[in-house]
Write a protein that holds these residues in place. Structure first.
Motif, PDB file in Angstrom:
ATOM      1  N   UNK A  84       0.835  -1.206   0.000  1.00 16.83           N
ATOM      2  CA  UNK A  84       0.000   0.000   0.000  1.00 16.83           C
ATOM      3  C   UNK A  84       0.867   1.251   0.000  1.00 16.83           C
ATOM      4  N   UNK A  85       1.961   1.222   0.748  1.00 16.98           N
ATOM      5  CA  UNK A  85       2.873   2.369   0.776  1.00 16.98           C
ATOM      6  C   UNK A  85       3.522   2.580  -0.587  1.00 16.98           C
ATOM      7  N   UNK A  86       3.883   1.495  -1.257  1.00 16.65           N
ATOM      8  CA  UNK A  86       4.527   1.641  -2.565  1.00 16.65           C
ATOM      9  C   UNK A  86       3.555   2.232  -3.591  1.00 16.65           C
ATOM     10  N   UNK A  87       2.237   2.008  -3.383  1.00 14.72           N
ATOM     11  CA  UNK A  87       1.227   2.588  -4.285  1.00 14.72           C
ATOM     12  C   UNK A  87       0.630   3.867  -3.689  1.00 14.72           C
ATOM     13  N   UNK A  88       1.258   4.428  -2.643  1.00 12.32           N
ATOM     14  CA  UNK A  88       0.950   5.746  -2.067  1.00 12.32           C
ATOM     15  C   UNK A  88      -0.426   5.831  -1.419  1.00 12.32           C
ATOM     16  N   UNK A  89      -0.907   4.708  -0.884  1.00 18.08           N
ATOM     17  CA  UNK A  89      -2.202   4.691  -0.210  1.00 18.08           C
ATOM     18  C   UNK A  89      -2.006   5.058   1.260  1.00 18.08           C
ATOM     19  N   UNK A  90      -2.591   6.179   1.668  1.00 20.25           N
ATOM     20  CA  UNK A  90      -2.324   6.689   3.016  1.00 20.25           C
ATOM     21  C   UNK A  90      -2.924   5.827   4.123  1.00 20.25           C
ATOM     22  N   UNK A  91      -4.228   5.669   4.127  1.00 23.67           N
ATOM     23  CA  UNK A  91      -4.892   4.969   5.240  1.00 23.67           C
ATOM     24  C   UNK A  91      -4.454   3.512   5.317  1.00 23.67           C
ATOM     25  N   UNK A  92      -4.451   2.831   4.155  1.00 25.84           N
ATOM     26  CA  UNK A  92      -4.027   1.428   4.144  1.00 25.84           C
ATOM     27  C   UNK A  92      -2.553   1.295   4.520  1.00 25.84           C
ATOM     28  N   UNK A  93      -1.710   2.180   3.975  1.00 23.20           N
ATOM     29  CA  UNK A  93      -0.272   2.088   4.234  1.00 23.20           C
ATOM     30  C   UNK A  93       0.099   2.439   5.662  1.00 23.20           C
ATOM     31  N   UNK A  94      -0.252   3.682   6.060  1.00 18.84           N
ATOM     32  CA  UNK A  94       0.130   4.115   7.408  1.00 18.84           C
ATOM     33  C   UNK A  94      -0.743   3.477   8.493  1.00 18.84           C
ATOM     34  N   UNK A  95      -2.032   3.275   8.186  1.00 20.72           N
ATOM     35  CA  UNK A  95      -2.909   2.643   9.175  1.00 20.72           C
ATOM     36  C   UNK A  95      -2.469   1.226   9.493  1.00 20.72           C
ATOM     37  N   UNK A  96      -2.263   0.428   8.450  1.00 24.57           N
ATOM     38  CA  UNK A  96      -1.800  -0.940   8.686  1.00 24.57           C
ATOM     39  C   UNK A  96      -0.351  -0.961   9.181  1.00 24.57           C
ATOM     40  N   UNK A  97       0.423   0.082   8.810  1.00 28.71           N
ATOM     41  CA  UNK A  97       1.789   0.189   9.345  1.00 28.71           C
ATOM     42  C   UNK A  97       1.773   0.314  10.859  1.00 28.71           C
ATOM     43  N   UNK A  98       0.816   1.118  11.371  1.00 27.26           N
ATOM     44  CA  UNK A  98       0.678   1.238  12.829  1.00 27.26           C
ATOM     45  C   UNK A  98       0.310  -0.109  13.449  1.00 27.26           C
ATOM     46  N   UNK A  99      -0.614  -0.827  12.804  1.00 24.73           N
ATOM     47  CA  UNK A  99      -1.040  -2.125  13.339  1.00 24.73           C
ATOM     48  C   UNK A  99       0.116  -3.133  13.324  1.00 24.73           C
ATOM     49  N   UNK A 100       0.846  -3.175  12.200  1.00 23.68           N
ATOM     50  CA  UNK A 100       1.937  -4.150  12.071  1.00 23.68           C
ATOM     51  C   UNK A 100       3.069  -3.861  13.056  1.00 23.68           C
ATOM     52  N   UNK A 101       3.452  -2.574  13.189  1.00 23.63           N
ATOM     53  CA  UNK A 101       4.552  -2.238  14.095  1.00 23.63           C
ATOM     54  C   UNK A 101       4.145  -2.421  15.558  1.00 23.63           C
ATOM     55  N   UNK A 102       2.859  -2.150  15.873  1.00 21.59           N
ATOM     56  CA  UNK A 102       2.390  -2.409  17.236  1.00 21.59           C
ATOM     57  C   UNK A 102       2.468  -3.908  17.533  1.00 21.59           C
ATOM     58  N   UNK A 103       2.123  -4.724  16.525  1.00 20.55           N
ATOM     59  CA  UNK A 103       2.224  -6.171  16.687  1.00 20.55           C
ATOM     60  C   UNK A 103       3.665  -6.615  16.910  1.00 20.55           C
ATOM     61  N   UNK A 104       4.606  -5.987  16.165  1.00 16.43           N
ATOM     62  CA  UNK A 104       6.027  -6.328  16.335  1.00 16.43           C
ATOM     63  C   UNK A 104       6.498  -5.974  17.740  1.00 16.43           C
TER      64      UNK A 104
ATOM     65  N   UNK B  89      12.697  -3.687  20.336  1.00 16.46           N
ATOM     66  CA  UNK B  89      11.450  -2.922  20.257  1.00 16.46           C
ATOM     67  C   UNK B  89      11.683  -1.520  19.712  1.00 16.46           C
ATOM     68  N   UNK B  90      12.950  -1.061  19.698  1.00 13.37           N
ATOM     69  CA  UNK B  90      13.232   0.322  19.328  1.00 13.37           C
ATOM     70  C   UNK B  90      12.782   0.654  17.907  1.00 13.37           C
ATOM     71  N   UNK B  91      13.163  -0.206  16.946  1.00 20.32           N
ATOM     72  CA  UNK B  91      12.826   0.078  15.547  1.00 20.32           C
ATOM     73  C   UNK B  91      11.313   0.082  15.314  1.00 20.32           C
ATOM     74  N   UNK B  92      10.555  -0.952  15.739  1.00 17.88           N
ATOM     75  CA  UNK B  92       9.100  -0.892  15.517  1.00 17.88           C
ATOM     76  C   UNK B  92       8.425   0.246  16.266  1.00 17.88           C
ATOM     77  N   UNK B  93       8.949   0.635  17.437  1.00 19.62           N
ATOM     78  CA  UNK B  93       8.387   1.787  18.150  1.00 19.62           C
ATOM     79  C   UNK B  93       8.577   3.063  17.339  1.00 19.62           C
ATOM     80  N   UNK B  94       9.794   3.233  16.795  1.00 21.64           N
ATOM     81  CA  UNK B  94      10.081   4.395  15.945  1.00 21.64           C
ATOM     82  C   UNK B  94       9.152   4.394  14.732  1.00 21.64           C
ATOM     83  N   UNK B  95       9.031   3.228  14.091  1.00 25.62           N
ATOM     84  CA  UNK B  95       8.195   3.145  12.894  1.00 25.62           C
ATOM     85  C   UNK B  95       6.721   3.410  13.224  1.00 25.62           C
ATOM     86  N   UNK B  96       6.259   2.953  14.378  1.00 23.81           N
ATOM     87  CA  UNK B  96       4.866   3.173  14.764  1.00 23.81           C
ATOM     88  C   UNK B  96       4.545   4.672  14.819  1.00 23.81           C
ATOM     89  N   UNK B  97       5.390   5.430  15.501  1.00 24.78           N
ATOM     90  CA  UNK B  97       5.106   6.865  15.650  1.00 24.78           C
ATOM     91  C   UNK B  97       5.285   7.624  14.328  1.00 24.78           C
TER      92      UNK B  97
END
Length: 247
Positions: free
Chosen positions: A59-79, A92-100
């Protein structure tokens, strides 16, 4: 330079391409799960997080905001949950950084969209390139110090076992390089700079070496699945950037 095949993949064939790429990613991750884990509840949870990550990156590669960043938050929170559960606090440092960064990106990208609602990328000035190079240099210089400090509390991000790839490449430093470049690439992507995909391409090659050194051949295949997406993202973002300049 326009390439007809890539124009089709990022245009009229986009949905078909995304489905095929996602299926390849699921096969690689599922094979890795089946062959390299004990199929515990935590392993199954991490597999689910990885599937979410696949949808996120395409989704990020196709520039989709909600799908890309929204699911990015979900995936990094899971990590973060996975690393915290396994006691790997340093990891935990890298996924925490990516989440925010995804939280910030969700609002920032929404202010810079085209008529289709997709985020519009931008090019980097020479100052951005200089700041990026300085960020990488400072990160590489500081990482061993921070890592040693965390290690003194039992939370090292990377363990230095003095092993080398092909007797040349330090396992510790290849991990440090992957960590610093991935943080830089993430920041550049959230800030909408198209060159972020060049960094992700380098990061994926570095992770390929790490996985080969670790004997994680399935994850090495997964890294190459991500690499294909990075090349598509590179073309898609640069094409969109040029189109916005022509308007």
């Amino acid at each position: 330079m326009r390439i007809q095949l890539l124009d089709n993949i990022t245009g009229k064939w986009a949905m078909q391409w995304i489905v095929i790429w996602f299926i390849c990613g699921v096969i690689a991750l599922s094979t890795g799960f089946w062959l390299t884990t004990e199929h515990t509840t935590l392993d199954i949870f991490y597999l689910g997080v990885s599937f979410v990550g696949l949808v996120c990156v395409v989704s990020l590669s196709f520039r989709k905001n909600v799908m890309g960043n929204g699911l990015g938050m979900a995936a990094t929170a899971g990590e973060v949950v996975v690393q915290a559960t396994s006691g790997a606090v340093g990891l935990m440092l890298a996924p925490l950084f990516n989440f925010f960064t995804h939280v910030y990106g969700l609002f920032y990208w929404s202010k810079h969209t085209d008529l289709d609602g997709d985020m519009v990328p931008k090019s980097a000035s020479k100052w951005v390139w200089l700041i990026t190079a300085a960020f990488i240099a400072i990160g590489l210089a500081l990482f061993p110090v921070v890592n040693d400090l965390l290690a003194s509390y039992g939370y090292a991000v990377v363990e230095d076992d003095n092993s080398k790839f092909l007797g040349i490449i330090s396992f510790f430093w290849i991990n440090v390089l992957a960590f610093v470049l991935s943080i830089t690439a993430q920041a550049a992507m959230i800030l909408r700079y198209s060159f972020n995909w060049w960094l992700w391409i380098i990061v994926n090659f570095v992770w390929l070496i790490v996985n080969l050194m670790s004997g994680n051949y399935i994850f090495a295949i997964q890294t190459m699945v991500y690499q294909v997406n990075a090349f598509i993202g590179l073309y898609e973002w640069h094409r969109s950037e040029q189109t916005s300049l022509e308007v």
